[in-house]
Write an enzyme that holds these catalytic residues in place. Structure first.
Site, PDB file in Angstrom:
ATOM      1  N   PRO A 319      27.411  22.784  40.729  1.00 38.23           N
ATOM      2  CA  PRO A 319      26.978  24.185  40.681  1.00 38.23           C
ATOM      3  C   PRO A 319      27.553  24.980  41.845  1.00 38.23           C
ATOM      4  O   PRO A 319      27.590  24.503  42.982  1.00 38.23           O
ATOM      5  CB  PRO A 319      25.456  24.081  40.789  1.00 38.23           C
ATOM      6  CG  PRO A 319      25.236  22.833  41.588  1.00 38.23           C
ATOM      7  CD  PRO A 319      26.335  21.883  41.177  1.00 38.23           C
ATOM      8  N   TYR A 366      37.472  39.916  33.930  1.00 37.40           N
ATOM      9  CA  TYR A 366      36.735  39.200  32.894  1.00 37.40           C
ATOM     10  C   TYR A 366      35.897  40.114  31.995  1.00 37.40           C
ATOM     11  O   TYR A 366      35.132  39.616  31.177  1.00 37.40           O
ATOM     12  CB  TYR A 366      35.773  38.186  33.520  1.00 37.40           C
ATOM     13  CG  TYR A 366      36.393  37.148  34.407  1.00 37.40           C
ATOM     14  CD1 TYR A 366      37.562  36.488  34.039  1.00 37.40           C
ATOM     15  CD2 TYR A 366      35.802  36.801  35.613  1.00 37.40           C
ATOM     16  CE1 TYR A 366      38.120  35.517  34.857  1.00 37.40           C
ATOM     17  CE2 TYR A 366      36.355  35.827  36.428  1.00 37.40           C
ATOM     18  CZ  TYR A 366      37.511  35.199  36.049  1.00 37.40           C
ATOM     19  OH  TYR A 366      38.058  34.236  36.853  1.00 37.40           O
ATOM     20  N   CYS A 393      43.322  52.964  42.802  1.00 39.65           N
ATOM     21  CA  CYS A 393      44.180  53.723  41.898  1.00 39.65           C
ATOM     22  C   CYS A 393      44.418  52.955  40.602  1.00 39.65           C
ATOM     23  O   CYS A 393      45.553  52.589  40.274  1.00 39.65           O
ATOM     24  CB  CYS A 393      45.500  54.046  42.597  1.00 39.65           C
ATOM     25  SG  CYS A 393      46.461  55.307  41.761  1.00 39.65           S
ATOM     26  N   GLU A 394      43.334  52.664  39.885  1.00 49.84           N
ATOM     27  CA  GLU A 394      43.379  51.951  38.609  1.00 49.84           C
ATOM     28  C   GLU A 394      42.254  52.484  37.728  1.00 49.84           C
ATOM     29  O   GLU A 394      41.103  52.565  38.175  1.00 49.84           O
ATOM     30  CB  GLU A 394      43.168  50.444  38.796  1.00 49.84           C
ATOM     31  CG  GLU A 394      44.231  49.729  39.605  1.00 49.84           C
ATOM     32  CD  GLU A 394      45.505  49.488  38.822  1.00 49.84           C
ATOM     33  OE1 GLU A 394      45.471  49.618  37.574  1.00 49.84           O
ATOM     34  OE2 GLU A 394      46.527  49.193  39.460  1.00 49.84           O
ATOM     35  N   TYR A 423      32.452  34.496  43.535  1.00 48.40           N
ATOM     36  CA  TYR A 423      33.809  34.936  43.192  1.00 48.40           C
ATOM     37  C   TYR A 423      34.121  36.380  43.560  1.00 48.40           C
ATOM     38  O   TYR A 423      35.205  36.855  43.255  1.00 48.40           O
ATOM     39  CB  TYR A 423      34.099  34.697  41.700  1.00 48.40           C
ATOM     40  CG  TYR A 423      33.921  33.248  41.327  1.00 48.40           C
ATOM     41  CD1 TYR A 423      34.861  32.302  41.709  1.00 48.40           C
ATOM     42  CD2 TYR A 423      32.788  32.828  40.644  1.00 48.40           C
ATOM     43  CE1 TYR A 423      34.681  30.966  41.417  1.00 48.40           C
ATOM     44  CE2 TYR A 423      32.600  31.496  40.346  1.00 48.40           C
ATOM     45  CZ  TYR A 423      33.546  30.565  40.736  1.00 48.40           C
ATOM     46  OH  TYR A 423      33.356  29.247  40.448  1.00 48.40           O
TER      47      TYR A 423
END
Length: 466
Positions: A319, A366, A393-394, A423
């Site tokens: 885990p 994801y 800038c996306e 993550y």
């Protein structure tokens, strides 16, 4: 999520309704406990974690910042340790690792799984006993493997025939006896995003059971002097909420385990069922208690072993997300609020914060869902459906795709996003030359920095100039 399934505020005319499962909160200032660390709560509208008001943290450390609830992390580690008492529990360091966290893992009696030389360096620096470290990775180099063997890493999970050869050569050169697990592909399609489903055939990890490569890998490791064959390792993916996927994989891996015993006369003492246990990012997620998971997974293995007429091997799990994920939240400052009228007249409110995909890439990578809450004050304003976006800038720089926030949210407000322990900091980047965030641990009303905020000097340290 700060939203619930209860009927709540009426929608303003022309406002978006969001996904079918998303409804306005009955109390816009309340938290949904399932999504937050155990100590998180609201006090007069202010978010408090580990006994520390987030507004006070921000006053000292600024935003954006990750806030890690130490007591919650330790409690979740113990829950897996105790729930899986007959297993070896390896904390998956790739979810989030620093020297303090590695030390907490060891102090709570867990093993540690690493998958790079950098993660191994952190583990050793933290004083983790090398024999309690497992080393993963699909392309471990000769120097990396050699360092792991010299350090005394307890087990290395091999992922290719080339790696078996490298490791055998290193063991022979050093006169070492190295414990080895073999990563196998069980052909299970986990119900998760394709990038985090790791047991189907068409991907980079492991030896295929179906093709016969897994059996051949076992044979080569068994025949190699200096390599100690410990067993098979299977990992079916991430963000998994029930034991059904583990059941199919365990049966296939145990059949290979039995075949190895019958044909090679080798009884492998261990088997690793991997990790991937899911957490609640929104109210749609329903994670399973570790003790229940342990009971179900243990019974799956026992039944299959009885059917095969073999002794059950020593089991281990890994885990990572399920321990650190809910233990951390990310705190941002609102920079702009922009109502946008869409085709048909519906309005979506875009709330821009001072972070984004550089500190949480998972939404873009994801299509992950997150939730958030107003963290620095209470509000009685009717909620509006908002999209929390970053400053990069996306167009895909989205932090929280859909969330109800108070209609009076303004620049300068604090927003907190739960469930960011896994993550987010590990995959953080310097995109647009952003500085990576600090990680601040809180416990018993005190705060301490585990990872400091990057500085411009850090950013330019590797820039050697024209």
């Amino acid at each position: 999520m700060s939203t619930t399934h209860e009927a709540g505020w009426a929608h303003a005319p022309g406002a978006l309704r969001g996904p079918a499962w998303l409804s306005p909160p009955a109390d816009p200032n309340a938290l949904v406990p399932l999504l937050w660390s155990a100590t998180a709560h609201k006090r007069d509208g202010d978010l408090v974690v580990g006994g520390v008001a987030v507004a006070d943290l921000v006053a000292e450390h600024n935003t954006p910042a990750y806030v890690l609830d130490e007591d919650d992390f330790r409690a979740r580690a113990r829950a897996f340790r105790d729930g899986f008492a007959d297993y070896d529990v390896y904390y998956a360091g790739k979810a989030f690792l620093c020297t303090a966290v590695a030390a907490w893992v060891a102090e709570e009696g867990l093993h540690l799984d690493v998958c790079s030389d950098g993660e191994l360096t952190v583990a050793l620096r933290a004083g983790v006993e090398p024999a309690r470290i497992g080393y993963h990775g699909n392309n471990k180099t000769y120097p990396e493997l050699r360092r792991a063997v010299v350090a005394g890493v307890g087990r290395i999970v091999v992922d290719s025939f080339a790696e078996v050869e490298r490791l055998a050569q290193i063991a022979a050169e050093l006169g070492a006896a190295q414990g080895v697990m073999i990563r196998v592909t069980a052909g299970v399609e986990a119900h998760t995003h394709e990038y985090i489903a790791t047991a189907h055939e068409d991907q980079k990890f492991g030896f295929s059971i179906t093709s016969g490569d897994a059996f051949e890998a076992v044979r080569r490791v068994h025949d190699a002097p200096g390599l100690e064959l410990r067993g098979l390792h299977s990992h079916i993916g991430s963000q998994i909420f029930d034991s059904s996927g583990f059941e199919i994989a365990a049966k296939r891996v145990l059949r290979l385990h039995a075949r190895v015993g019958a044909e090679l006369g080798v009884v492998m003492p261990e088997m690793d069922l991997g990790g991937g246990f899911g957490i609640a990012y929104t109210t749609q997620d329903d994670p399973t208690d570790p003790a229940r998971l342990a009971r179900e997974m243990t019974e799956i293995v026992r039944q299959e072993c009885r059917g095969l007429g073999i002794e059950a091997p020593r089991l281990s799990i890994e885990p990572g997300r399920a321990i650190v994920g809910p233990s951390m939240c990310t705190v941002y400052t609102v920079g702009t609020v922009k109502p946008v009228t869409l085709d048909g007249g519906a309005v979506r409110t875009y709330v821009s914060v001072d972070g984004g995909m550089s500190d949480n890439i998972r939404t873009a990578l994801y299509d992950a869902d997150y939730s958030c809450t107003l963290a620095g004050r209470a509000s009685t304003a009717p909620p509006v459906l908002a999209r929390v976006v970053g400053k990069h800038c996306e167009a895909g720089d989205i932090v929280v795709r859909d969330e109800f926030l108070p209609g009076d949210v303004v620049p300068g407000d604090l927003l907190a996003v739960p469930g960011t322990g896994a993550y987010c900091r590990s995959m953080a980047s310097n995109y647009n030359h952003a500085l990576r965030l600090p990680v601040i641990a809180v416990r018993d009303g005190a705060a301490r920095i585990l990872l400091r905020r990057e500085t411009v000097d850090d950013l330019l340290a590797t820039d050697v100039g024209a």
